[in-house]
Design an enzyme around this catalytic site. Structure first.
Site, PDB file in Angstrom:
ATOM      1  N   ILE A  61      55.134  55.977  60.325  1.00 52.65           N
ATOM      2  CA  ILE A  61      55.455  55.207  61.706  1.00 52.65           C
ATOM      3  C   ILE A  61      54.995  55.999  62.949  1.00 52.65           C
ATOM      4  CG2 ILE A  61      57.509  56.545  62.157  1.00 52.65           C
ATOM      5  CD1 ILE A  61      58.762  53.686  62.990  1.00 52.65           C
ATOM      6  N   GLY A 117      57.013  56.818  56.614  1.00 50.52           N
ATOM      7  CA  GLY A 117      57.427  55.629  56.482  1.00 50.52           C
ATOM      8  C   GLY A 117      56.531  54.755  55.303  1.00 50.52           C
ATOM      9  N   ASP A 132      58.459  54.893  52.319  1.00 50.44           N
ATOM     10  CA  ASP A 132      59.261  53.626  52.279  1.00 50.44           C
ATOM     11  C   ASP A 132      58.588  52.475  51.912  1.00 50.44           C
ATOM     12  OD1 ASP A 132      61.977  54.591  53.828  1.00 50.44           O
ATOM     13  OD2 ASP A 132      60.275  55.387  54.904  1.00 50.44           O
ATOM     14  N   GLU A 177      60.640  62.444  57.063  1.00 46.97           N
ATOM     15  CA  GLU A 177      61.592  62.190  58.218  1.00 46.97           C
ATOM     16  C   GLU A 177      62.577  63.570  58.428  1.00 46.97           C
ATOM     17  OE1 GLU A 177      60.586  58.216  56.674  1.00 46.97           O
ATOM     18  OE2 GLU A 177      60.682  60.070  55.781  1.00 46.97           O
ATOM     19  N   ASP A 209      65.249  56.178  56.923  1.00 46.52           N
ATOM     20  CA  ASP A 209      66.098  54.946  57.016  1.00 46.52           C
ATOM     21  C   ASP A 209      65.531  53.544  56.805  1.00 46.52           C
ATOM     22  OD1 ASP A 209      64.542  54.797  59.376  1.00 46.52           O
ATOM     23  OD2 ASP A 209      66.308  55.068  60.804  1.00 46.52           O
TER      24      ASP A 209
END
Length: 270
Positions: A66, A121, A124, A144, A152
């Site tokens: 991110i 991210g 993810d 993270e 998340d």
């Protein structure tokens, strides 16, 4: 197809090549990334000509995760009221989750080709793909924890089913980096290639092999595998019986059997 700011999308030989295209920013995931990926995968789902997806990153790295400037922008929106802050943050987190749910829920197989950094991210994202392949220089990290938060957007929910609970806990608690060979050993990636060029060649070869199969059969196979993540075996058997009661009536079955008997390559409708 639309033009995108965070991606390039090409369709050839029934394969959609979706490439994160911010190499000057290490393919970090800015605001456009999160909205465009939903639009792209909706197009993929709606376009019967697309049978397989290859997801890659432009330049030396897959993605650094991110965009921190995006996180800073969210922080600037917070006020003094804890309840309203929590409402805002929850809404934004669910919106980000929806972006990778679009990848996970895509009815076409999604193959990730990973080189260089695959951080935060980006983990993810690849966890939402069907299969993952890496170049030897790939470096992974669930970062993270090092910026003081729990991942998340899907890593903690999807990776236990891919690499196992204990390994996921080690990586998530420590945030340590690991390379392509370890990723293959733990089952995160299926295969390791010597460099990015051979990685893309290899993954495209696998994608072409999948694209040559019956799209009806591929969709059904993905649906059944995905269904079994959170259902019992007897539920899955009942579901596939109901599914195939319709799908076995497809002409694809007759085409495949005729091609097999005549030793010809089958050609399936989109």
């Amino acid at each position: 197809m639309s033009q995108y700011t965070a991606f390039t999308v090409e369709l050839a030989d029934k394969i959609a090549h979706v490439q994160i295209n911010r190499p000057e920013k290490i393919n970090s995931m800015n605001a456009a990334f999160w909205s465009e990926i939903i639009e792209i995968f909706q197009w993929i789902d709606d376009t019967d000509e697309v049978r397989v997806v290859v997801l890659s990153g432009a330049g030396k790295h897959f993605s650094s995760g991110i965009d921190l400037m995006m996180l800073a922008g969210v922080a600037n929106e917070l006020g003094k009221d804890v309840g309203r802050n929590a409402r805002l943050l929850r809404r934004k987190i669910l919106a980000l989750q929806a972006s990778f749910n679009a990848v996970d829920h895509c009815r076409k197989p999604v193959l990730a080709a990973i080189q260089g950094y695959c951080l935060g991210g980006a983990i993810d994202l690849i966890a939402a793909c069907d299969m993952r392949y890496a170049a030897e220089d790939a470096q992974f990290s669930i970062k993270e924890i090092d910026i003081g938060m729990a991942a998340d957007v899907g890593t903690l929910q999807r990776l236990p089913r891919i690499i196992g609970d204990g390994m996921l806990r080690e990586l998530a608690y420590t945030g340590r980096s690991f390379g392509a060979d370890e990723a293959r050993t733990m089952g995160l990636v299926n295969r390791v290639y010597s460099d990015n060029a051979s990685l893309l060649d290899g993954v495209m070869g696998i994608a072409r092999e999948i694209a040559a199969k019956s799209p009806i059969a591929i969709t059904g196979t993905k649906e059944m595998i995905s269904y079994m993540r959170d259902h019992r075996i007897d539920d899955g058997l009942e579901y596939v019986a109901t599914w195939n009661a319709a799908m076995l009536q497809s002409t694809d079955l007759r085409v495949a059997m005729a091609a097999h008997m005549s030793k010809q390559k089958p050609e399936f409708l989109d």
